[in-house]
Design a protein around this motif. Structure first.
Motif, PDB file in Angstrom:
ATOM      1  N   ALA A  63      61.927  65.933  48.026  1.00 11.33           N
ATOM      2  CA  ALA A  63      62.662  65.408  46.740  1.00 11.33           C
ATOM      3  C   ALA A  63      63.479  66.211  46.372  1.00 11.33           C
ATOM      4  N   LYS A 119      64.255  65.754  37.917  1.00 11.34           N
ATOM      5  CA  LYS A 119      64.815  64.693  38.766  1.00 11.34           C
ATOM      6  C   LYS A 119      63.955  64.278  40.047  1.00 11.34           C
ATOM      7  N   GLN A 122      60.931  62.258  39.486  1.00 10.70           N
ATOM      8  CA  GLN A 122      61.350  60.750  39.511  1.00 10.70           C
ATOM      9  C   GLN A 122      61.635  60.075  40.900  1.00 10.70           C
ATOM     10  N   VAL A 123      61.778  60.625  41.768  1.00 16.33           N
ATOM     11  CA  VAL A 123      62.005  60.244  43.192  1.00 16.33           C
ATOM     12  C   VAL A 123      61.162  60.444  44.020  1.00 16.33           C
ATOM     13  N   ASN A 128      55.734  59.131  42.261  1.00 19.62           N
ATOM     14  CA  ASN A 128      55.943  57.729  41.983  1.00 19.62           C
ATOM     15  C   ASN A 128      54.287  56.939  42.259  1.00 19.62           C
TER      16      ASN A 128
END
Length: 141
Positions: A63, A119, A122-123, A128
């Motif tokens: 990521a 960031k 978040q990805v 997640n």
């Protein structure tokens, strides 16, 4: 939420925490052993928490590289993550996990590294999947 699946894999565990786990492709096989802290004998095998810790760390680096590409920031080849996964009884019953990721981005300016980590969290698919289910602590080394 829907996911456009680009890749999937299959694995089989036999015998639970004191058995074996392997991918159906045959590329990976591991003996499992329950840690003494969880009432097992310990021993040479691995446990699901170790596998989760390794997977999360590797995935989070992926990521970081993805976000780095978008942000035009080179993620160093020697980037590393030490992932700590804890397991224990939950106050609500059953068992739960908590995760701590210590992220090392050598040579990346601190504010840029903090931005990448935020960031990436978040990805990252593991982030997640765990969001609002598992306490995940991120630390920049």
């Amino acid at each position: 939420m829907t996911v456009e699946v680009l890749y999937e894999t299959r694995a089989r565990a036999t015998g639970g925490r004191d058995g074996t786990a392997e991918t159906l492709s045959g590329s990976f096989k591991v003996d499992l052993a329950t840690p003494k802290e969880l009432g097992g004998a310990g021993g040479a095998g691995n446990n699901p928490e170790e596998l989760f810790a390794a997977g999360y760390a590797a995935c989070f680096i992926g990521a970081l590289k993805f976000v780095g590409g978008q942000e035009k920031i080179a993620v160093p080849a020697n980037t590393s993550i030490t992932s700590t996964v804890g397991i224990g009884p939950r106050s609500e019953g059953g068992f739960g996990l908590e995760v701590a990721l210590e992220i090392s981005l050598p040579g990346v300016e601190r504010s840029a590294a903090e931005n990448l980590v935020e960031k990436a969290h978040q990805v990252c698919p593991y982030s997640n999947a765990t969001r609002n289910n598992i306490d995940v602590k991120l630390t920049l080394a």
